[in-house]
Motif scaffolding. Structure first.
Motif, short mmCIF file in Angstrom:
data_model
loop_
_atom_site.label_atom_id
_atom_site.label_comp_id
_atom_site.label_asym_id
_atom_site.label_seq_id
_atom_site.Cartn_x
_atom_site.Cartn_y
_atom_site.Cartn_z
N ARG A 20 0.84 -1.21 0.00
CA ARG A 20 0.00 0.00 0.00
C ARG A 20 0.87 1.26 0.00
NH1 ARG A 20 -3.00 -3.52 3.24
NH2 ARG A 20 -5.09 -3.91 2.45
N GLN A 37 -8.94 -1.94 -4.96
CA GLN A 37 -8.78 -1.01 -3.85
C GLN A 37 -8.39 0.39 -4.33
OE1 GLN A 37 -6.69 -2.57 -0.52
NE2 GLN A 37 -6.39 -0.58 0.43
N TYR A 38 -7.61 0.47 -5.39
CA TYR A 38 -7.14 1.77 -5.89
C TYR A 38 -7.77 2.15 -7.23
CZ TYR A 38 -3.87 1.87 -2.03
OH TYR A 38 -3.34 1.91 -0.77
#
Length: 185
Positions: free
Chosen positions: A115, A143-144
């Protein structure tokens, strides 16, 4: 100066790697590409020497704007996250973009500090045969997703603050280091 960081084991480096690096110069409009030959990838078994793998990169017809860099050895970093921290501190005048194959995006959550990597440096993900759907559905991609630039804006990636990434769907090159090693074994 904008620099693409193109890391890998390069065991051995081949034309498919060069295809990806050239795409970085062209599609991302970078000033340079630094080939980061991993001293020892922690996710892979013992590799041949750094020197022998670097030599396989140097045997390719590298354009003048590409070089083999030993910054990981100079800074004594083993993990990408540590290298990025060090580069950010020691070379603040450069705009870095991390380049990876789609197969690496799929396994990114296995990387130390993944991350932090995504939140430290813009990332260009280059399509690889057999991995586009798996990569685009991966944990990191989901997630991104909010930070993904459309491919037609890839040239601007170097000017973004992380998290920022793009997925390049270039013509695929099927060459692979594992296939080359299997043929020569």
């Amino acid at each position: 100066m904008s620099v693409g960081l193109f890391g890998g084991s390069f065991n051995p480096a081949h034309g498919g790697h060069l295809h990806v690096a050239r795409a970085g110069l062209r599609e991302l409009q970078l000033d340079e590409i630094w080939w980061l030959v991993s001293p020892q990838n922690p996710l892979k078994p013992e590799q041949p020497s750094w020197e022998s793998r670097a030599e396989t990169v140097l045997s390719l017809p590298l354009p003048a704007r590409m070089k083999v860099s030993d910054v990981e050895r100079q800074y004594e970093t083993q993990y990408t996250v540590d290298l990025l921290r060090t580069l950010k501190t020691r070379q603040p005048d450069k705009r870095f973009v991390f380049m990876m194959g789609a197969d690496n995006l799929a396994q990114l959550p296995k990387w130390k500090g993944w991350r932090e990597i995504v939140e430290t440096i813009p990332i260009a993900v280059i399509a690889r045969p057999g991995s586009p759907i798996k990569a685009r559905l991966s944990q990191a991609a989901r997630q991104y997703d909010f930070a993904r630039l459309p491919e037609d804006q890839a040239h601007a990636l170097k000017d973004f603050t992380a998290p920022a990434w793009t997925y390049l769907t270039l013509p695929l090159d099927k060459r692979s280091s594992s296939a080359i090693r299997a043929r020569t074994a």
